[in-house]
Design a protein around this motif. Structure first.
Motif, PDB file in Angstrom:
ATOM      1  N   ILE A 249     -24.645  -5.213   7.170  1.00  0.00           N
ATOM      2  CA  ILE A 249     -24.529  -3.763   7.353  1.00  0.00           C
ATOM      3  C   ILE A 249     -24.953  -3.036   6.069  1.00  0.00           C
ATOM      4  O   ILE A 249     -25.671  -2.032   6.110  1.00  0.00           O
ATOM      5  CB  ILE A 249     -23.085  -3.375   7.742  1.00  0.00           C
ATOM      6  CG1 ILE A 249     -22.763  -3.880   9.165  1.00  0.00           C
ATOM      7  CG2 ILE A 249     -22.886  -1.863   7.666  1.00  0.00           C
ATOM      8  CD1 ILE A 249     -21.311  -3.717   9.553  1.00  0.00           C
ATOM      9  N   THR A 253     -28.091  -0.504   5.604  1.00  0.00           N
ATOM     10  CA  THR A 253     -27.887   0.855   5.081  1.00  0.00           C
ATOM     11  C   THR A 253     -28.850   1.147   3.932  1.00  0.00           C
ATOM     12  O   THR A 253     -29.424   2.240   3.852  1.00  0.00           O
ATOM     13  CB  THR A 253     -26.431   1.023   4.600  1.00  0.00           C
ATOM     14  OG1 THR A 253     -25.533   0.577   5.621  1.00  0.00           O
ATOM     15  CG2 THR A 253     -26.130   2.480   4.303  1.00  0.00           C
ATOM     16  N   VAL A 333     -27.119   4.067  14.679  1.00  0.00           N
ATOM     17  CA  VAL A 333     -26.293   3.156  13.874  1.00  0.00           C
ATOM     18  C   VAL A 333     -24.861   3.173  14.377  1.00  0.00           C
ATOM     19  O   VAL A 333     -24.220   2.122  14.542  1.00  0.00           O
ATOM     20  CB  VAL A 333     -26.345   3.553  12.382  1.00  0.00           C
ATOM     21  CG1 VAL A 333     -25.322   2.754  11.578  1.00  0.00           C
ATOM     22  CG2 VAL A 333     -27.729   3.323  11.815  1.00  0.00           C
ATOM     23  N   LEU A 337     -23.015  -0.185  15.942  1.00  0.00           N
ATOM     24  CA  LEU A 337     -21.839  -0.787  15.317  1.00  0.00           C
ATOM     25  C   LEU A 337     -20.632  -0.777  16.249  1.00  0.00           C
ATOM     26  O   LEU A 337     -19.739  -1.619  16.124  1.00  0.00           O
ATOM     27  CB  LEU A 337     -21.504  -0.042  14.023  1.00  0.00           C
ATOM     28  CG  LEU A 337     -22.534  -0.196  12.888  1.00  0.00           C
ATOM     29  CD1 LEU A 337     -22.173   0.701  11.711  1.00  0.00           C
ATOM     30  CD2 LEU A 337     -22.620  -1.642  12.432  1.00  0.00           C
ATOM     31  N   TYR A 412     -20.424   1.159   6.762  1.00  0.00           N
ATOM     32  CA  TYR A 412     -21.747   1.793   6.767  1.00  0.00           C
ATOM     33  C   TYR A 412     -21.681   3.169   6.109  1.00  0.00           C
ATOM     34  O   TYR A 412     -22.506   3.505   5.250  1.00  0.00           O
ATOM     35  CB  TYR A 412     -22.270   1.915   8.203  1.00  0.00           C
ATOM     36  CG  TYR A 412     -23.407   2.901   8.345  1.00  0.00           C
ATOM     37  CD1 TYR A 412     -24.683   2.586   7.892  1.00  0.00           C
ATOM     38  CD2 TYR A 412     -23.192   4.169   8.893  1.00  0.00           C
ATOM     39  CE1 TYR A 412     -25.723   3.497   7.992  1.00  0.00           C
ATOM     40  CE2 TYR A 412     -24.228   5.089   8.997  1.00  0.00           C
ATOM     41  CZ  TYR A 412     -25.497   4.747   8.551  1.00  0.00           C
ATOM     42  OH  TYR A 412     -26.509   5.658   8.638  1.00  0.00           O
ATOM     43  N   THR A 415     -20.978   2.917   2.308  1.00  0.00           N
ATOM     44  CA  THR A 415     -22.187   2.481   1.602  1.00  0.00           C
ATOM     45  C   THR A 415     -23.199   3.623   1.514  1.00  0.00           C
ATOM     46  O   THR A 415     -23.840   3.831   0.473  1.00  0.00           O
ATOM     47  CB  THR A 415     -22.825   1.278   2.320  1.00  0.00           C
ATOM     48  OG1 THR A 415     -21.852   0.245   2.471  1.00  0.00           O
ATOM     49  CG2 THR A 415     -24.001   0.733   1.532  1.00  0.00           C
ATOM     50  N   THR A 416     -23.338   4.380   2.611  1.00  0.00           N
ATOM     51  CA  THR A 416     -24.249   5.533   2.623  1.00  0.00           C
ATOM     52  C   THR A 416     -23.852   6.542   1.545  1.00  0.00           C
ATOM     53  O   THR A 416     -24.699   7.063   0.814  1.00  0.00           O
ATOM     54  CB  THR A 416     -24.232   6.212   4.008  1.00  0.00           C
ATOM     55  OG1 THR A 416     -24.695   5.288   4.988  1.00  0.00           O
ATOM     56  CG2 THR A 416     -25.125   7.442   4.027  1.00  0.00           C
TER      57      THR A 416
END
Length: 440
Positions: A249, A253, A333, A337, A412, A415-416
């Motif tokens: 993931i 990303t 996304v 997920l 996700y 991390t973004t």
């Protein structure tokens, strides 16, 4: 969760006496007789190696007027099977349905609390479209279907799907109030006429594609399903590189961030220019104070604003358009997920042992909110101070909203945000870099 085989036959079936693959007939009395009778089985069971095929035959006859046969064909290592259910009365064939229910699987109380795990009901494919009905939103007048290609009883990760002859099947999703200790409870059943094949197992995209008949469409990827499917292929590729779905993931990303960097930079640059122009825009609005009620003043103010934008090379929509282009990917996304069975019971690291359920300690959602706040503070804004302050509340709202979402989705988003902070710092340096000295 304990590493045992998953039982998709509902435990409630034993209490009600109606099991999956029971017979459904217009003659309810005859159907009741058949489902309460003992069939003669060809074998006590099958033990098939990978790729090996075998069949089980079940036969009932009352020796007078009723005869019924059920045949199931299996292949080792496959969730697909062939099915044939035939009933004769007085020597004449009777149209028979296969029944699946009540429900599918046996969710634990913890799983039932998960909003996605609790999403279960029917899915019917007819006329090139999938029609779904959730158990919780059952509507008696909208529960029968004709010209069916396949019909399924589904939950978020698993499905019992029955394929009929193309455009020739009929299906019905039925709710019955049943007596259980302590009162009544609703039980849901799916009826499908004379299915020739079935798929009972996880919603694995590749396995369902191999089954054919557009069965993969039972996976609810959403409005931007094509994008979600591409992203699923991409995250599987990342998983081949690093066999950890959480790391996959993160890699996906990073890949998405790299692709959209030019658009993000363009958006941020446009917003930065708009922020610089705010004093002049405010002065124009003060100049034309009656623009809200005076059409001529509004026209003059708009003309001057457009000249101002043109002089400074600013596109008013430049900050929003790149973000709108990215929205389908973000939604893809999200859906990927949510529905991909690959993330079910998939551990990441430390306390995240299942990417398909919420963070048990709410650490990642809180980190997500903090990083989003930092990112928002770093991003140039053309909004007035009061609106900017209001926007800073959004990270707190998002944190509360995402508290019970799946860990994979939170990972996700977190991390973004982290990548956005680094990207924003880089873009701020690029936009404020002094111009090179002109040659004399």
């Amino acid at each position: 969760k304990e590493g045992q085989d998953l039982e998709l036959v509902p435990a409630l079936a034993a209490e009600l006496g109606t099991y999956p693959f029971s017979v459904g007939l217009d003659d309810a009395e005859l159907a009741g007789r058949l489902n309460a009778s003992l069939f003669d089985a060809s074998e006590t069971g099958l033990d098939l190696a990978e790729g090996e095929s075998g069949e089980l035959h079940f036969l009932f006859s009352d020796g007078v007027s009723v005869r019924a046969e059920k045949t199931f064909g299996f292949t080792g290592g496959s969730y697909a099977m062939t099915t044939a259910v035939r009933v004769w009365k007085d020597g004449q064939p009777v149209i028979a349905s296969v029944v699946w229910g009540p429900g599918i699987g046996n969710p634990t109380p913890e799983e039932a609390k998960q909003s996605f795990s609790a999403s279960r009901g029917s899915a019917v494919y007819t006329g090139g479209k999938v029609y779904r009905m959730n158990e919780r939103k059952y509507k008696p007048g909208e529960n029968t279907y004709n010209f069916v290609d396949w019909a399924a009883y589904e939950e978020n990760y698993f499905v019992a799907l029955f394929a009929t002859p193309p455009q020739q099947g009929r299906a019905a999703f039925i709710r019955e109030e049943t007596e259980v200790p302590g009162g009544q409870m609703p039980a849901h059943f799916l009826y499908v006429t004379e299915p020739g094949r079935a798929f009972v197992g996880p919603k694995d995209a590749e396995a369902l594609k191999a089954f054919g008949r557009e069965a993969k469409r039972v996976i609810h990827f959403g409005v931007f399903g094509g994008i979600a499917e591409i992203l699923l292929v991409a995250v599987k590729f990342c998983h081949k590189i690093v066999p950890n779905w959480g790391v996959a993931i993160i890699l996906l990303t990073i890949f998405i961030k790299i692709i959209f960097f030019p658009l993000t930079y363009s958006s941020t640059k446009s917003m930065s220019k708009m922020a610089e122009l705010q004093p002049k825009i405010k002065a124009l609005r003060n100049k034309y104070k009656k623009s809200k009620t005076d059409i001529e003043q509004r026209r003059q103010m708009n003309e001057e604003m457009m000249r101002l934008y043109k002089e400074h090379g600013v596109n008013p929509a430049g900050g929003c358009l790149p973000l709108l282009i990215q929205l389908p990917v973000f939604w893809g996304v999200f859906r990927m997920l949510v529905v991909a069975v690959e993330f079910r019971h998939a551990p990441f690291a430390l306390w995240i042992t299942d990417l398909s359920v919420k963070d048990p300690y709410y650490i990642t959602p809180i980190l997500m909110g903090v990083t989003q706040f930092i990112s928002q503070k770093m991003t140039p804004s053309s909004a007035d101070p009061s609106q900017a302050k209001m926007m800073l509340i959004m990270p707190f709202v998002m944190t509360i909203f995402f508290l019970n979402f799946q860990s994979g989705l939170i990972l996700y988003w977190l991390t973004t945000n982290v990548l956005q902070i680094g990207q924003q710092a880089l873009m701020n340096r690029m936009m404020h870099r002094p111009a090179p000295a002109k040659a004399r």
